[in-house]
Design a protein around this motif. Structure first.
Motif, short mmCIF file in Angstrom:
data_model
loop_
_atom_site.label_atom_id
_atom_site.label_comp_id
_atom_site.label_asym_id
_atom_site.label_seq_id
_atom_site.Cartn_x
_atom_site.Cartn_y
_atom_site.Cartn_z
N ALA A 144 1.57 9.24 -7.00
CA ALA A 144 1.87 8.75 -6.27
C ALA A 144 1.36 7.38 -6.26
O ALA A 144 1.92 6.68 -6.16
CB ALA A 144 2.89 9.11 -4.75
N SER A 145 0.24 7.56 -5.31
CA SER A 145 -0.73 6.74 -5.35
C SER A 145 -0.84 5.81 -6.34
O SER A 145 -0.76 4.48 -6.48
CB SER A 145 -1.77 6.61 -3.81
N PHE A 178 -5.33 1.62 -0.10
CA PHE A 178 -4.07 1.22 -0.25
C PHE A 178 -3.75 -0.24 -1.24
O PHE A 178 -3.31 -0.44 -2.00
CB PHE A 178 -2.95 2.05 0.06
N VAL A 179 -4.41 -0.92 -0.04
CA VAL A 179 -3.83 -2.17 -0.32
C VAL A 179 -4.62 -2.63 -1.08
O VAL A 179 -4.27 -3.96 -2.59
CB VAL A 179 -4.40 -3.30 1.00
N MET A 208 -2.05 16.55 -4.08
CA MET A 208 -1.94 15.70 -5.34
C MET A 208 -0.63 15.61 -5.49
O MET A 208 -0.54 13.53 -6.30
CB MET A 208 -1.68 17.53 -5.82
N ARG A 209 0.21 16.11 -4.73
CA ARG A 209 1.82 14.81 -5.12
C ARG A 209 1.79 13.33 -4.19
O ARG A 209 1.58 12.38 -5.30
CB ARG A 209 2.88 15.60 -4.47
N THR A 247 3.17 4.15 3.19
CA THR A 247 2.33 4.85 4.32
C THR A 247 1.92 6.50 4.10
O THR A 247 1.22 7.61 4.38
CB THR A 247 2.83 5.02 5.95
N ARG A 248 3.36 6.91 3.45
CA ARG A 248 3.43 8.67 2.64
C ARG A 248 3.78 8.34 0.71
O ARG A 248 4.52 8.88 0.82
CB ARG A 248 4.41 9.44 3.81
N PRO A 249 2.95 8.43 0.57
CA PRO A 249 3.15 8.48 -0.64
C PRO A 249 3.74 9.42 -1.39
O PRO A 249 3.16 10.85 -0.98
CB PRO A 249 1.45 8.17 -1.63
#
Lengths: 253, 302
Positions: free
Chosen positions: B6-7, B223-224, B1-2, A128-130
């Motif tokens: 991460a995603s 995201f999934v 950005m971060r 939820t909070r990458p």
């Protein structure tokens, strides 16, 4: 030691006219495509800081109520507001944001068996909070709240049922939700362990999170003396501020 | 950005885990799709080669050779050559002597010419005027004129190399080769899409608890989806690589062998092969991505 001594006192917040509820249902009905009418014309208001039990027999509509809350099901008629936002006509792309207001636990924990306790809890934040900063600290702090600070690197199958449910609670809690939703959280646990879980939920409530717990567990409901919403055939048949599992004078089996 | 980084990292790691956790299913999918990519590659290369052979024939179709009598003097031939050059329908004229005719015949793979000449004792090939017309219509008219020239050899029955049927036939053959080649490729692409979809469905099924939790805690649809789409693209690229490596080697080998036996006038087309590999890898990635998107869609609607 009496229970009243170990439990935090019931919060003072009670329905006040003019106060906006965190959860409200207005004439909500839900009919499934197969024709089953699970919820009928239901009105309900739950305020910030409430702790309430939703009780009722299997098939009474408890689970549908929970699914409507997080918009896993869409109400057939009526309107549902969460935190002031109407969710019944909310576009799909806004659902993730809605669901982040909730922390949810189920009877069957739903932990990922390949991940450790800490990873399971961190998963919720990663998703939820990458890029969340201080991820590890947040996870450890939450696991400390549920009393599992020494089990960080265990895998779910190395834990007892009660411990697994605590991991699930930590996962639901780590993003600091507004509303904590527990659907039969003690369904698979023995009475002592169940108590531990409920005390944890009371603590969470005490810290200011609204808690809604759907349950079958009569003993727990009777001991806690909190708000009880009883559902039968999809309708609220009883809503008492300091209720019991059964109506006063109702036959016990 | 971060959070974006991460995603992206989450998606890549999850895709890699998906791929390796059900390696059997993944590899079966890659292998099957690789075979299909192989078929697509073969079909497209075959179409291209046939096209090349036919195009070479076509480019020669506006040229006729006017076969000359052996007895005619060079001076007379030069006169007629000049007269043709003046004709507005003519694009070019060149003289091919008897000796040159032998060399050309040998280049075209008739390796027995030299030995035939030494057996016969003289060169049986006639000298000719190579006449290139500006248009196919002009070619037909020119053909009629040169046949009446006194220098033209009438002894053999075909005074020129003119064949009125060759052009339309060639064009039809080229057209149908392309139609069949491309439709077959499109059909194969659809099949590989279905294969990818099913592979990804298995991957999704294996991870259904994870998806359920992701949705419950409030992960967005994309995201999934991304890990599965990346997995599909990776599988597609791998399949295309597998298919094209085999196609590439086979293509070079087969053309070499074919040229050793019959003269096709076509050698391995390096740039086309490179382009084909690039396109197939891109198509593999695309099919993989789209297949995964479709495969995952059903599970996302909680």
């Amino acid at each position: 030691m009496s229970l009243a001594a170990i439990l935090p006192p019931p919060p003072a917040v009670r329905p006040v006219p003019g106060l906006r509820p965190v959860i409200s249902f207005h004439g909500v009905s839900k009919t499934y495509p197969n024709g089953t009418q699970a919820i009928r014309d239901l009105d309900l208001a739950i305020y910030h800081g409430d702790f309430c039990f939703v009780v009722g027999a299997s098939g009474s509509g408890k689970t549908t109520l929970v699914r409507l809350l997080i918009r896993e099901e869409v109400a057939t008629t009526g309107r549902i507001f969460i935190d002031g936002q109407e969710t019944t006509r909310m576009p799909r792309r806004r659902l993730p944001k809605l669901r982040r207001k909730f922390g949810i636990v189920f009877q069957d924990y739903k932990l990922l068996p390949r991940l450790t306790v800490a990873q399971n809890v961190a998963f919720a934040l990663r998703v939820t909070r990458p890029g969340q900063r201080h991820l590890r600290e947040k996870v450890e702090e939450t696991l400390w709240i549920v009393g599992l600070e020494d089990k960080l690197n265990k895998f779910p199958d190395e834990l007892s049922g009660g411990e697994q449910q605590r991991v699930a609670i930590a996962r639901a809690l780590v993003h600091r939700p507004r509303i904590f939703l527990a659907d039969e959280p003690t369904g698979n646990l023995d009475p002592d362990t169940s108590w531990g879980i409920v005390q944890l939920l009371l603590q969470i409530n005490h810290r200011g999170t609204t808690v809604v717990m759907a349950t079958h567990n009569r003993e727990i409901v009777d001991l806690c003396r909190r708000r009880v919403i009883a559902i039968e055939n999809g309708r609220v048949v009883r809503d008492e501020a300091e209720g019991a599992y059964l109506r006063e004078g109702e036959a016990t089996i | 950005m971060r959070s974006l980084l991460a995603s992206v990292r989450f998606a890549i790691v999850a895709a890699a885990q998906n791929f390796t956790r059900n390696l059997g299913v993944s590899m079966a999918g890659v292998f099957t799709m690789g075979l299909i990519m192989l078929l697509v590659g073969v079909t497209l290369l075959l179409t291209h080669t046939v096209d090349q052979v036919l195009a070479r024939q076509e480019s020669q179709a506006d040229v006729i050779n006017v076969y000359l009598k052996d007895s005619v003097s060079m001076r007379t031939i030069a006169d007629y050559e000049e007269r043709l050059r003046q004709d507005p329908r003519v694009a070019g004229v060149s003289f091919i002597s008897k000796d040159e005719a032998v060399i050309i015949a040998e280049q075209e793979g008739e390796g027995f010419m030299q030995s035939a000449i030494s057996t016969v004792g003289s060169n049986p090939l006639p000298a000719s005027l190579k006449l290139q017309a500006r248009s196919l219509q002009g070619l037909t008219q020119l053909n009629r004129i040169v046949k009446t020239y006194p220098i033209t050899d009438t002894s053999t029955g075909h005074q020129t190399s003119y064949n009125p049927n060759v052009i339309p036939t060639l064009q039809a053959v080229i057209f149908w080769t392309e139609v069949v080649g491309w439709s077959l490729s499109a059909l194969l692409a659809v099949i590989s899409l279905v294969i990818i979809m099913n592979t990804i469905r298995t991957a999704v099924y294996i991870r259904r608890t994870e998806i359920e939790i992701m949705k419950l805690v409030g992960a967005g649809d994309w995201f999934v989806r991304w890990p599965f789409i990346l997995e599909g693209m990776f599988g597609g690229i791998l399949a295309a690589a597998f298919g094209t490596v085999i196609v590439g080697f086979t293509y070079n080998f087969v053309l070499e062998q074919a040229n050793a036996h019959v003269f096709l006038g076509v050698t391995a087309d390096g740039p086309f092969l490179t382009a084909l590999i690039v396109v197939l890898v891109a198509v593999g990635a695309g099919l993989g991505g789209v297949g995964s998107f479709l495969g995952v869609r059903r599970f996302l609607h909680v």
